[in-house]
Design a protein around this motif. Structure first.
Motif, PDB file in Angstrom:
ATOM      1  N   PRO A   1      -8.448 -11.385   3.719  1.00  0.00           N
ATOM      2  CA  PRO A   1      -8.791 -10.106   3.744  1.00  0.00           C
ATOM      3  C   PRO A   1      -8.221  -9.182   5.524  1.00  0.00           C
ATOM      4  N   ASP A  11      -9.333  -4.329  -2.201  1.00  0.00           N
ATOM      5  CA  ASP A  11      -9.482  -5.939  -2.492  1.00  0.00           C
ATOM      6  C   ASP A  11      -8.597  -6.300  -1.591  1.00  0.00           C
ATOM      7  N   GLN A  12      -8.240  -6.054  -0.486  1.00  0.00           N
ATOM      8  CA  GLN A  12      -7.762  -6.614   0.483  1.00  0.00           C
ATOM      9  C   GLN A  12      -7.447  -6.199   1.997  1.00  0.00           C
ATOM     10  N   CYS A  62      -1.452  -2.655   4.460  1.00  0.00           N
ATOM     11  CA  CYS A  62      -2.340  -4.057   3.746  1.00  0.00           C
ATOM     12  C   CYS A  62      -0.755  -4.684   4.214  1.00  0.00           C
ATOM     13  N   LEU A  65       0.071  -7.413   6.371  1.00  0.00           N
ATOM     14  CA  LEU A  65       0.104  -8.900   6.677  1.00  0.00           C
ATOM     15  C   LEU A  65       1.379  -9.714   7.076  1.00  0.00           C
TER      16      LEU A  65
END
Ligand SMILES: Cc1cc2nc3c(=O)[nH]c(=O)nc-3n(C[C@H](O)[C@H](O)[C@H](O)COP(=O)(O)O)c2cc1C
Length: 183
Positions: free
Chosen positions: A3, A34-35, A166, A170
């Motif tokens: 995460p 959730d990330q 996110c 990422l």
């Protein structure tokens, strides 16, 4: 995939601040994503020197280390006289490389405004530090939204901001791992 390490920075250090409440609300939103893994960096916890010293102090080093560990940031900032408070600028200036090639989002608030002047000026500062600022902002007008911070619309906007963080967070994690960022 691990995460995203998101640091939520509570910018106001004013006694009796509303920043606490707005910040806690956003942290609750982020913890449902959730990330991301969320940590809180509360500027009220740091006893920074009033002006930039010749040698970094222990609180400055500790702050820079927290920023260095994070992969993405949300700055929770009030608007003071069409800008952001001095506590936020002071803290930003106490890190440098640690901000580079990472995404920054904003939760802004004001009374009679949602604090977008503060955000516009923060974008300029973070661009100078080679950070990437997120398009969408969670804006709270305390005169309208404060009693109902849990409204669907604010929650939806928080979700949009978290999704953008996110994506960028990422992508930039991979980018930094492939080759060092050159500033
Ligand atoms: C010095 C000062 C200037 C302010 N200027 C603005 C402003 O330009 N626009 C706005 O919407 N609210 C303004 N406000 C209202 C603040 O956004 C509001 O008081 C908010 O609660 C401040 O955040 P804090 O309580 O977390 O410190 C100002 C407040 C202060 C103390």
């Amino acid at each position: 995939m691990a995460p995203l390490q998101l640091a939520v920075i509570i910018g106001s250090t004013r006694e009796g601040r509303m920043g606490d409440r707005v910040g806690r609300w956003f942290v609750d939103q982020a913890r449902q994503h959730d990330q991301v893994t969320v940590t809180v960096v509360d500027l009220a916890d740091y006893d920074f020197p009033a002006s930039y010293p010749a040698e970094p102090t222990a609180p400055m080093r500790s702050f820079a280390a927290r920023i260095g560990q994070a992969e993405a940031f949300v700055v929770v900032t009030p608007e003071y006289n069409h800008s952001f408070p001095a506590s936020v600028k002071q803290a930003i200036d106490y890190a440098y490389d640690e901000w580079q090639a990472k995404p920054v989002g904003f939760v802004s608030y004001g009374c009679g405004s949602v604090g977008l002047h503060a955000v516009d000026q923060l974008r300029t500062v973070f661009t100078a530090l080679h950070a990437v600022t997120m398009r969408d902002v969670v804006g709270v007008d305390l005169l309208c939204d404060e009693p109902m911070l849990a409204t669907d619309e604010l929650g939806r906007t928080a979700g949009v901001l978290l999704d953008q963080l996110c994506w960028w967070g990422l992508a930039l994690r991979d980018g930094r791992a492939r080759r060092p960022y050159v500033s």
